[in-house]
Design a protein around this motif. Structure first.
Motif, PDB file in Angstrom:
ATOM      1  N   TYR A   1       0.843  -1.193   0.000  1.00 21.48           N
ATOM      2  CA  TYR A   1       0.000   0.000   0.000  1.00 21.48           C
ATOM      3  C   TYR A   1       0.880   1.245   0.000  1.00 21.48           C
ATOM      4  O   TYR A   1       1.885   1.307   0.694  1.00 21.48           O
ATOM      5  CB  TYR A   1      -0.930   0.008   1.217  1.00 21.48           C
TER       6      TYR A   1
ATOM      7  N   GLN B   1       0.833   5.324   0.756  1.00 21.73           N
ATOM      8  CA  GLN B   1       0.057   6.330   1.479  1.00 21.73           C
ATOM      9  C   GLN B   1       0.773   7.670   1.471  1.00 21.73           C
ATOM     10  O   GLN B   1       1.851   7.812   2.047  1.00 21.73           O
ATOM     11  CB  GLN B   1      -0.214   5.892   2.914  1.00 21.73           C
TER      12      GLN B   1
ATOM     13  N   LYS C   1      -3.526  11.148   3.454  1.00 22.24           N
ATOM     14  CA  LYS C   1      -4.402  10.486   2.492  1.00 22.24           C
ATOM     15  C   LYS C   1      -4.716   9.053   2.908  1.00 22.24           C
ATOM     16  O   LYS C   1      -4.071   8.485   3.792  1.00 22.24           O
ATOM     17  CB  LYS C   1      -3.747  10.483   1.099  1.00 22.24           C
ATOM     18  N   VAL C   2      -5.689   8.482   2.220  1.00 24.54           N
ATOM     19  CA  VAL C   2      -6.084   7.100   2.459  1.00 24.54           C
ATOM     20  C   VAL C   2      -5.086   6.160   1.781  1.00 24.54           C
ATOM     21  O   VAL C   2      -4.635   6.444   0.665  1.00 24.54           O
ATOM     22  CB  VAL C   2      -7.499   6.848   1.890  1.00 24.54           C
ATOM     23  N   PRO C   3      -4.723   5.048   2.415  1.00 23.10           N
ATOM     24  CA  PRO C   3      -3.824   4.097   1.757  1.00 23.10           C
ATOM     25  C   PRO C   3      -4.406   3.606   0.434  1.00 23.10           C
ATOM     26  O   PRO C   3      -5.625   3.479   0.285  1.00 23.10           O
ATOM     27  CB  PRO C   3      -3.731   2.953   2.769  1.00 23.10           C
TER      28      PRO C   3
ATOM     29  N   LEU D   1      -3.986   0.596  -2.591  1.00 24.40           N
ATOM     30  CA  LEU D   1      -3.423  -0.701  -2.980  1.00 24.40           C
ATOM     31  C   LEU D   1      -2.619  -0.560  -4.267  1.00 24.40           C
ATOM     32  O   LEU D   1      -3.132  -0.057  -5.266  1.00 24.40           O
ATOM     33  CB  LEU D   1      -4.554  -1.707  -3.178  1.00 24.40           C
TER      34      LEU D   1
ATOM     35  N   TYR E   1       3.517   0.400   2.835  1.00 23.70           N
ATOM     36  CA  TYR E   1       3.288  -0.653   3.819  1.00 23.70           C
ATOM     37  C   TYR E   1       3.129  -1.996   3.128  1.00 23.70           C
ATOM     38  O   TYR E   1       2.385  -2.118   2.144  1.00 23.70           O
ATOM     39  CB  TYR E   1       2.011  -0.381   4.620  1.00 23.70           C
TER      40      TYR E   1
ATOM     41  N   PHE F   1       0.834  -6.480   9.135  1.00 24.22           N
ATOM     42  CA  PHE F   1       1.368  -5.333   8.407  1.00 24.22           C
ATOM     43  C   PHE F   1       2.808  -5.079   8.842  1.00 24.22           C
ATOM     44  O   PHE F   1       3.199  -5.393   9.976  1.00 24.22           O
ATOM     45  CB  PHE F   1       0.556  -4.070   8.701  1.00 24.22           C
TER      46      PHE F   1
ATOM     47  N   GLY G   1       5.765  -2.073   9.476  1.00 28.48           N
ATOM     48  CA  GLY G   1       5.709  -0.764  10.097  1.00 28.48           C
ATOM     49  C   GLY G   1       5.758   0.393   9.112  1.00 28.48           C
ATOM     50  O   GLY G   1       5.548   1.542   9.501  1.00 28.48           O
TER      51      GLY G   1
END
Lengths: 110, 120
Positions: free
Chosen positions: A38, A40, A44-46, A48, A89, A102, A104
């Protein structure tokens, strides 16, 4: 403490290629081909960008590619652009103990 | 593509509970899964759990089993995240995300996020 291990930061120059690593175990990255990545940007929103280790969703640049070797997954960004500056991520399916793990996150600086 | 719309910012006292909602107009959602994830300020992503509405089947991350309850109202196309015994450490942005059946960890798309602030 994250289940998957990622370097905190990676930097590169415009046009360069960089590879981000995600270290897991035999219970997650090493066992399942369900690794995703992901991107980011701040605030903002992550988003894909890679799933199932190597697949790119529609609309994601071909400059992003994924792979896996043993317990380590990798994301390569080729032809680095200023807009690639973001946090990345990794994510992996895991055994019953965790289910979804996930990393870090790695901050990419261009 | 599905669009997920979440409820707004919540400010809660320690020890209280909160409900966050995630609504979609897509019928596909009920046949697949919705996961909830969170991100504390300046921190990374954590998966809390998920639900397959049509089966009313839930999965929770062991770390959050005592903290989180996920339910769905299929008639309204809405999934809920309930958090109990809130602590300051629960201050975070909470996201719902669509997860197509057969593609675990493929979270796409995401809701816009709901900020939950826990403060006395």
């Amino acid at each position: 403490h994250s289940a998957l291990t990622q370097p905190a930061s990676v930097s590169g120059s415009l046009g360069q290629s960089i590879t981000l690593y995600c270290n897991g175990t035999r219970s997650d990255v090493g066992y399942f081909d369900f690794v995703s990545w992901y991107q980011q940007h701040p605030g903002k929103v992550p988003r894909l960008i890679i799933y199932d280790v190597i697949k790119r969703p529609s609309g994601v640049s071909t400059r992003f590619s994924g792979s896996k070797s043993g317990n380590t997954a990798s994301l390569t960004i080729s032809g680095l652009q200023t807009d690639d500056e973001a946090d990345y991520y990794c994510c992996s399916y895991s055994d019953e103990t965790i289910i979804v793990a996930f990393g870090g996150g790695t901050k990419v600086t261009v | 593509q599905e669009v997920l719309v979440q409820s707004g910012t919540e400010i809660k006292k320690p020890g209280s509970s909160v409900r966050v909602s995630c609504t979609t107009s897509s019928d596909r959602v009920t046949n697949h899964a919705i996961s909830w994830l969170r991100q504390a300020p300046g921190q990374g992503l954590e998966w809390l759990g998920g639900i397959i509405p049509i089966r009313n089947r839930t999965n929770y991350a062991p770390t959050f089993r005592a903290k989180v309850t996920i339910t769905a109202d299929e008639s309204k196309g809405t999934v809920f995240l309930d958090l109990t015994s809130l602590e300051s450490e629960d201050t975070a942005t909470y996201y719902c995300a669509f997860e197509e059946a057969g593609y675990p960890t493929r979270f796409d798309p995401w809701g816009q996020g709901t900020l939950v602030i826990v403060s006395s």
